[in-house]
Design a protein around this motif. Structure first.
Motif, PDB file in Angstrom:
ATOM      1  N   TRP A  35      62.103 -29.385 102.110  1.00 14.54           N
ATOM      2  CA  TRP A  35      63.045 -30.103 102.968  1.00 14.54           C
ATOM      3  C   TRP A  35      62.397 -31.314 103.625  1.00 14.54           C
ATOM      4  O   TRP A  35      63.069 -32.329 103.854  1.00 14.54           O
ATOM      5  CB  TRP A  35      63.672 -29.157 103.993  1.00 14.54           C
ATOM      6  N   HIS A  36      61.095 -31.245 103.890  1.00 10.06           N
ATOM      7  CA  HIS A  36      60.392 -32.430 104.390  1.00 10.06           C
ATOM      8  C   HIS A  36      60.407 -33.516 103.332  1.00 10.06           C
ATOM      9  O   HIS A  36      60.619 -34.697 103.644  1.00 10.06           O
ATOM     10  CB  HIS A  36      58.950 -32.089 104.764  1.00 10.06           C
TER      11      HIS A  36
ATOM     12  N   GLN B 281      60.013 -25.241 103.563  1.00  9.56           N
ATOM     13  CA  GLN B 281      59.818 -26.254 104.598  1.00  9.56           C
ATOM     14  C   GLN B 281      59.264 -27.544 103.987  1.00  9.56           C
ATOM     15  O   GLN B 281      59.735 -28.639 104.307  1.00  9.56           O
ATOM     16  CB  GLN B 281      58.857 -25.728 105.657  1.00  9.56           C
TER      17      GLN B 281
ATOM     18  N   VAL C  70      62.645 -33.858 100.876  1.00  8.88           N
ATOM     19  CA  VAL C  70      64.019 -34.351 100.750  1.00  8.88           C
ATOM     20  C   VAL C  70      64.334 -35.312 101.893  1.00  8.88           C
ATOM     21  O   VAL C  70      64.918 -36.380 101.684  1.00  8.88           O
ATOM     22  CB  VAL C  70      65.028 -33.180 100.707  1.00  8.88           C
ATOM     23  N   GLY C  71      63.949 -34.958 103.111  1.00  5.16           N
ATOM     24  CA  GLY C  71      64.192 -35.823 104.257  1.00  5.16           C
ATOM     25  C   GLY C  71      63.493 -37.164 104.131  1.00  5.16           C
ATOM     26  O   GLY C  71      64.086 -38.212 104.410  1.00  5.16           O
TER      27      GLY C  71
END
Length: 100
Positions: free
Chosen positions: A61-62, A58, A64-65
């Motif tokens: 991906w935070h 998680q 990467v976002g």
């Protein structure tokens, strides 16, 4: 801790610490997750701090976002700046042509 000097078996997989466990088990402090282990030769049950794979995914991906968001904002600023510079260059050429 026995798990540093002897072999051990994981009795309970990595789980998030409850509020009570955070206060009573020192191993919860570093990561907020613990796993229960059984040391082989001393036959002691202890808790060991661990990292949750789901939480790590998680966080990845935070990251990467947010990196994509920053990249998109930077690209938009570059496009806007290029338009401003192109307009200035065209205005300069237009003024030079009018002065002839």
């Amino acid at each position: 801790p026995c798990w540093r000097v002897e072999q051990f078996v994981v009795a309970q997989e990595c789980t998030r610490c409850s509020g009570f466990q955070m206060k009573t088990i020192p191993a919860c402090g570093p990561t907020g997750f613990i796993e229960k282990i059984n040391c082989a030769s001393s036959h002691r049950d202890e808790y060991k701090s661990c990292r949750s794979a789901a939480l790590e995914a998680q966080r990845f991906w935070h990251f990467v976002g947010s990196a994509l968001g920053v990249a998109a904002a930077a690209a938009a600023l570059v496009v806007l700046r290029q338009r401003v510079l192109d307009r200035r260059a065209l205005e300069k050429v237009r003024k030079q042509i009018e002065s002839i």
